[in-house]
Design a protein around this motif. Structure first.
Motif, short mmCIF file in Angstrom:
data_model
loop_
_atom_site.label_atom_id
_atom_site.label_comp_id
_atom_site.label_asym_id
_atom_site.label_seq_id
_atom_site.Cartn_x
_atom_site.Cartn_y
_atom_site.Cartn_z
N LEU A 153 0.81 -1.22 0.00
CA LEU A 153 0.00 0.00 0.00
C LEU A 153 0.85 1.27 0.00
O LEU A 153 0.30 2.37 0.10
N ILE A 154 2.14 1.14 -0.10
CA ILE A 154 3.01 2.30 0.03
C ILE A 154 2.71 3.35 -1.05
O ILE A 154 2.70 4.56 -0.79
N SER A 155 2.43 2.91 -2.27
CA SER A 155 2.13 3.88 -3.33
C SER A 155 0.82 4.63 -3.03
O SER A 155 0.73 5.84 -3.28
N LEU A 156 -0.18 3.94 -2.47
CA LEU A 156 -1.43 4.61 -2.10
C LEU A 156 -1.21 5.56 -0.94
O LEU A 156 -1.77 6.67 -0.91
N ILE A 157 -0.38 5.16 0.01
CA ILE A 157 -0.08 6.03 1.16
C ILE A 157 0.63 7.30 0.69
O ILE A 157 0.30 8.40 1.13
N ASP A 158 1.57 7.14 -0.23
CA ASP A 158 2.28 8.30 -0.77
C ASP A 158 1.32 9.22 -1.54
O ASP A 158 1.40 10.45 -1.43
N ALA A 159 0.42 8.62 -2.32
CA ALA A 159 -0.53 9.43 -3.10
C ALA A 159 -1.45 10.22 -2.18
O ALA A 159 -1.75 11.40 -2.45
N TYR A 160 -1.92 9.60 -1.12
CA TYR A 160 -2.82 10.29 -0.19
C TYR A 160 -2.09 11.45 0.49
O TYR A 160 -2.63 12.56 0.60
N ASN A 161 -0.87 11.21 0.94
CA ASN A 161 -0.10 12.27 1.60
C ASN A 161 0.20 13.42 0.65
O ASN A 161 0.15 14.60 1.03
#
Length: 499
Positions: free
Chosen positions: A249-257
């Motif tokens: 989920l790291i890419s989703l976490i980065d996108a949200y931030n």
């Protein structure tokens, strides 16, 4: 993560093989970057912290919402909020093992273990014996005798500091394990490494002064017997791939931030908008500049189109908000961890509705449990070896391991189900449906005790209301119906004999 090699390359598995040890150390170092990144994301050191704009005059807000920590902490609570239960196989005894687990506070240890599993995807557990105060005894001649004493200890080992080497068979039996500790002098400067090698029969320790790698001339500085008779460093896996709960989920976490950071930056840019005048200018000594400082400025009343306005960047806040919610929903959907702050996740839903909302999470935990129990079984075997050496008589083979996830349940639905099943399903099974119940037989005993006490209270109440009635029931007199029936039977017998 364990590494597999051909066992024949080691020769004697209980003699250190420098080449094999260095191979394990090389594999350990190759995984450090990945594990460091996962640790940083859990601790809040995420990619958004390095975000910057091309315009150096604009300072980014760098908003960090730590979904990685939320996912891990929730999974740890769901998984190990309730302690693991152990039930001996029929006819076997594990009391000494359970007592040893109680002394080392195994529930707290399991929570720490599950946290590393959730973050890194795998982790290690080290069992060892620590010397304590000797046992003092007096022989028949009055002489004092001291017997060495040890206590069983268990610790979670960071996967960045340890590795297990197994054979390359389908069973992947551990051959040896390596535990590395960096050393520092009194000034805080790096002073080499301590490399401990755990083999089935012995434990050896090396000390290096520079790199982690051992040379052929390095000799063990310490060598002790391994009383466990097996490798005491146990690997635990989070899943088959050894992936952390938020790793994908790291890419989703980065996108949200990044989206949240841009929203805040846009707000700041809106506040710092440029003032544009049309058809006239402002000077430092102009009355208009004074009015601007006071917060009031009007365009001159002229016919040439003079005007004043703010130059701002417009954006659709509604669309941005929808995108933000979409990314957050994807994070919870892929991680199977529900969003407890979601308005749809209400606390007054029925038990069946709650089951559907938590269906994905329960499936995830069921998978995690299977791999978690693999390590626990190896732990039980090692503890059994120690307690039996100390005089115990435990047998953990066939021991049943169970874990009730710490998930909200509708207790009223559970109780109604137990009532409906009474007389159809044995109570020893239905009572096991109750959360926080470790032994259903204890509930059955308490219910029987409660029934006896209720009966005594009823008898006492009847006696207080009608003492004479209870007297007659306790001792039947000659006028009772039963005695009359007996007299009639006797008379009938006499008449028949007379005939």
């Amino acid at each position: 993560m364990a590494v597999s090699i051909d066992a024949e390359l080691l020769g004697d598995v209980n003699e250190p093989n420098i080449k094999a040890i260095n191979y394990a150390l090389q594999e350990l170092q190759s995984r450090k970057d990945r594990l460091d990144k996962l640790s940083d994301y859990y601790n809040g050191k995420q990619a958004i912290g390095n975000h910057c704009f091309e315009n150096t005059q604009v300072k980014p807000a760098n908003v960090m919402v730590n979904h990685a920590k939320y996912i891990t902490d929730m999974n740890v609570g769901f998984m190990t909020g309730n302690p693991v239960k152990y039930t001996a196989d029929k006819g076997k005894n594990i009391d000494d093992v359970l007592e040893a687990l109680k002394k080392i506070d195994i529930h707290k240890h399991d929570i720490e273990l599950e946290k590393d599993l959730s973050v890194f995807g795998y982790t290690y557990e080290l069992l060892y014996l620590k010397a304590t105060s000797p046992i003092v005894s007096v022989d028949s001649k009055g002489n004092e005798k001291q017997t060495p004493n040890t206590e069983l200890r268990v610790e979670v080992v960071d996967p960045r500091a340890a590795i297990v080497v197994t054979d390359d068979t389908v069973e992947h039996e551990p051959l040896f394990a390596v535990f590395v500790q960096s050393k520092e002098d009194l000034e805080g400067k790096a002073d080499g490494y301590s490399v401990t090698v755990y083999m089935p029969k012995k434990i050896v320790e090396y000390r290096t002064k520079s790199s982690m790698r051992l040379s052929d001339n390095d000799k063990p500085i310490k060598e002790t017997e391994n009383i466990f008779s097996a490798v005491p460093l146990i690997e635990y896996r989070n899943n088959e791939e050894r992936q952390g709960d938020f790793e994908q989920l790291i890419s989703l976490i980065d996108a949200y931030n990044l989206l949240q950071t841009d929203r805040i930056s846009d707000k700041e840019a809106f506040v710092d908008a440029l003032l544009v005048t049309f058809g006239f200018g402002l000077g430092e000594d102009n009355d208009d500049m004074k009015a601007l400082k006071n917060g009031v400025l009007e365009a001159p009343s002229r016919d040439d189109g003079a005007d004043v306005s703010w130059l701002t960047k417009s954006f659709d806040e509604t669309q941005v908000n929808l995108l933000s919610q979409s990314i957050e929903n994807d994070i919870h959907k892929v991680s199977y961890v529900p969003n407890m702050n979601d308005e749809k996740f209400m606390g007054n839903v029925s038990g069946e509705a709650m089951k559907f909302k938590l269906f994905g999470l329960e499936n995830l935990i069921s998978i995690k449990k299977r791999y978690f129990f693999d390590g626990i079984r190896r732990r039980l075997n090692l503890i059994q070896t120690i307690v039996n050496i100390k005089g115990g008589n435990s047998d953990v083979s066939g021991c049943d391991i169970s874990l009730a996830p710490n998930i909200p349940v509708n207790l009223s639905d559970v109780v109604n189900s137990i009532k409906s099943a009474d007389g159809v399903i044995p109570r020893k099974i239905t009572y096991s449906w109750l959360p926080q119940v470790e032994n259903p037989q204890d509930v059955i005993d308490e219910m029987n005790k409660q029934d006896v006490e209720r009966l005594k209270e009823q008898q006492k109440a009847l006696q207080e209301q009608d003492p004479d009635r209870l007297e007659v029931e306790d001792g039947q007199d000659d006028s009772s119906p039963d005695n009359e029936r007996e007299e009639q039977d006797d008379n009938y017998g006499k008449r028949t004999r007379g005939l």
